[in-house]
Design an enzyme around this catalytic site. Structure first.
Site, PDB file in Angstrom:
ATOM      1  N   LYS A 204      58.237  50.598  63.575  1.00  0.00           N
ATOM      2  CA  LYS A 204      58.710  49.450  62.787  1.00  0.00           C
ATOM      3  C   LYS A 204      58.610  48.169  63.619  1.00  0.00           C
ATOM      4  O   LYS A 204      58.348  48.218  64.813  1.00  0.00           O
ATOM      5  CB  LYS A 204      60.157  49.697  62.339  1.00  0.00           C
TER       6      LYS A 204
HETATM    7  C1  LIG Z   1      61.255  53.379  57.651  1.00  0.00           C
HETATM    8  C2  LIG Z   1      62.062  53.006  56.472  1.00  0.00           C
HETATM    9  C3  LIG Z   1      63.334  53.542  56.226  1.00  0.00           C
HETATM   10  C4  LIG Z   1      63.895  54.722  56.978  1.00  0.00           C
HETATM   11  O1  LIG Z   1      64.126  54.552  58.280  1.00  0.00           O
HETATM   12  P1  LIG Z   1      64.017  55.774  59.329  1.00  0.00           P
HETATM   13  O2  LIG Z   1      64.476  55.118  60.592  1.00  0.00           O
HETATM   14  O3  LIG Z   1      62.599  56.205  59.371  1.00  0.00           O
HETATM   15  O4  LIG Z   1      64.945  56.822  58.862  1.00  0.00           O
HETATM   16  C5  LIG Z   1      64.053  53.054  55.170  1.00  0.00           C
HETATM   17  N1  LIG Z   1      63.556  52.113  54.353  1.00  0.00           N
HETATM   18  C6  LIG Z   1      62.336  51.586  54.535  1.00  0.00           C
HETATM   19  C7  LIG Z   1      61.849  50.531  53.587  1.00  0.00           C
HETATM   20  C8  LIG Z   1      61.535  52.022  55.588  1.00  0.00           C
HETATM   21  O5  LIG Z   1      60.298  51.534  55.727  1.00  0.00           O
END
Ligand SMILES: *Cc1c(COP(=O)(O)O)cnc(C)c1O
Length: 428
Positions: A204
């Site tokens: 991310k």
């Molecule tokens: C990646 C993501 C999540 C979940 O997060 P994790 O850390 O992978 O559990 C939730 N919402 C969105 C829009 C995401 O892209």
């Protein structure tokens, strides 16, 4: 200029030279990990403090200060942050939550674990975020909350969304997993709702390994999150009379402690995040400015004078207008750009409302699909229910996610896209 020459050369997919002959790997490398990250993580390992929480509390305090909320709670991932946020907002059996269908599943699916019903709304075709007008149409007496996603960094239209939530007395959750540090009209996303949750997963735009954060100004929501999944803090933090009797055990039957190696990396990442996303914003805006006027290609970004920004431009996309390119299917366009070395791809999410898990699966043995196990009607949505979300895959493509503002390299990538768009007729 050499860019004009590149754009007029034969297409690489038809045997011509590539627009981007060689790539600089560090132009795209993410996360940026330096000796400072390594040192911080090593200190945790050497002290044997992976499951302690002193560094996590420091990270939470620093993140809250940067985000501009009173509280921040570190969690093992964004999915758990979203589930805790939903429970803390009072989402229970039979309640409805309105969510976009075009998102990563964790925006919405935790509601199923709470026995709540997900009602999907369509997206705005320009921002690709939930459409406020469609939210309003889907509100019923059972609606408890709205969850918005600032999709691929683009801030959702929070002005009208906040007004709708207030008018109907609904809780507002922001999923900031794509948009850490993005601004909506000058104010940071993640500060508009009752609570915000964000993934900090390793790819991310705010990367700490596996981790999540939850931010809120509400002491009540903060305490409920602790009560749900951080039993080790219950004795210290709980004051609400309905929570205090359960001190010592987690009401969510879940353990939500952030690994401190991730918190340690998070503290270092936070120090450099503002300057890193400034470089990304300069680079990405440069790319789109170079493509201005190119037929069929439009930026996915807010207007320049809006005071809104794209944060770290996670998973950046462009809008595709096939009619402007003689009807060339986007898949063929993407293949041709990739043949140029242009780093495109099919990268938007598939709409959730069409997936069998949301329509057929009886996960908890209730004798009905979980999505409607406690609903007062069948809210399932078939093909055609959310036309913008369903059509998006044919109207967008990935673009390079630059991490550094290097004008000469960026010009070559822009040339790859321009070359294919200008010569689209040769691919028909
Ligand atoms: C990646 C993501 C999540 C979940 O997060 P994790 O850390 O992978 O559990 C939730 N919402 C969105 C829009 C995401 O892209």
């Amino acid at each position: 200029m050499y860019i004009d020459k590149i754009v007029s050369e034969p297409l690489a997919i038809l045997g011509g030279p590539r627009a981007v002959p060689a790539e600089q790997p560090d132009l795209f490398a993410w996360p940026i990990v330096t000796q400072e990250d390594e040192q911080a993580v090593l200190e945790v390992l050497r002290a044997g403090k992976m499951s302690a929480w002193d560094i996590s509390r420091q990270f939470e305090a620093e993140y809250a200060a940067w985000q501009g909320t009173k509280h921040a709670v570190g969690l093992p991932n964004g999915t758990m942050a979203l589930e805790a946020a939903m429970w803390a907002c009072g989402l229970r059996r039979g309640d409805e939550i309105i969510a976009p269908s075009l998102t990563y599943w964790a925006t919405a699916l935790p509601a199923l674990r709470l026995g709540a019903t997900i009602v999907f709304a369509d997206i705005d075709p320009a921002s690709l975020c939930i459409d406020p007008a469609d939210i309003e149409r889907r509100i019923t007496p059972r609606t408890k909350a709205i969850v918005v996603v600032h999709y691929c960094g683009h801030p959702a239209d929070m002005g009208p969304i906040v007004a709708i939530a207030r008018r109907h007395d609904l809780k507002l959750l922001e999923d900031v997993s794509h948009a850490h540090g993005a601004l909506y009209k000058g104010r940071m996303v993640g500060t508009f709702g009752d609570v915000s949750a964000m993934s900090m997963m390793g790819q991310k735009s705010f990367p700490i390994g596996e981790g999540g954060m939850l931010c809120t100004d509400s002491r009540e929501i903060f305490e409920r999150v602790i009560a749900y999944c951080q039993y080790e803090r219950t004795g210290q933090e709980l004051t609400l009379p309905d929570l205090v009797p359960f001190t010592g055990l987690p009401q969510g039957a879940m353990k939500g402690r952030l690994n401190q190696t991730c918190a340690a990396m998070g503290r270092v990442q936070l120090k450099y995040y503002p300057q890193r996303i400034r470089a990304i914003q300069d680079a990405m805006n440069r790319f789109w400015d170079l493509l201005e006027g190119t037929p069929g290609l439009r930026p996915h970004r807010p207007a320049k004078d809006s005071g809104s920004t794209m944060g770290g431009w996670y998973n950046p996309l462009g809008h595709y207008i096939p009619e402007a390119l003689g009807g060339l299917p986007v898949g063929r366009f993407i293949d041709a750009v990739n043949a140029e070395g242009g780093r495109s791809g099919r990268t938007c999410n598939a709409p959730l409302h069409l997936h069998p898990l949301l329509n057929d699966a009886d996960i908890f043995g209730d004798g009905k699909p979980t999505r409607i196990a406690f609903a007062d009607r069948d809210v399932r949505q078939g093909q055609g229910a959310l036309p913008v979300s369903e059509a998006l895959a044919e109207h967008c493509y990935g673009i390079p996610w630059f991490k550094h503002d290097r004008p000469d390299s960026i010009a070559r990538y822009a040339a790859a896209f321009q070359k294919v768009a200008r010569q689209a007729g040769k691919l028909l």
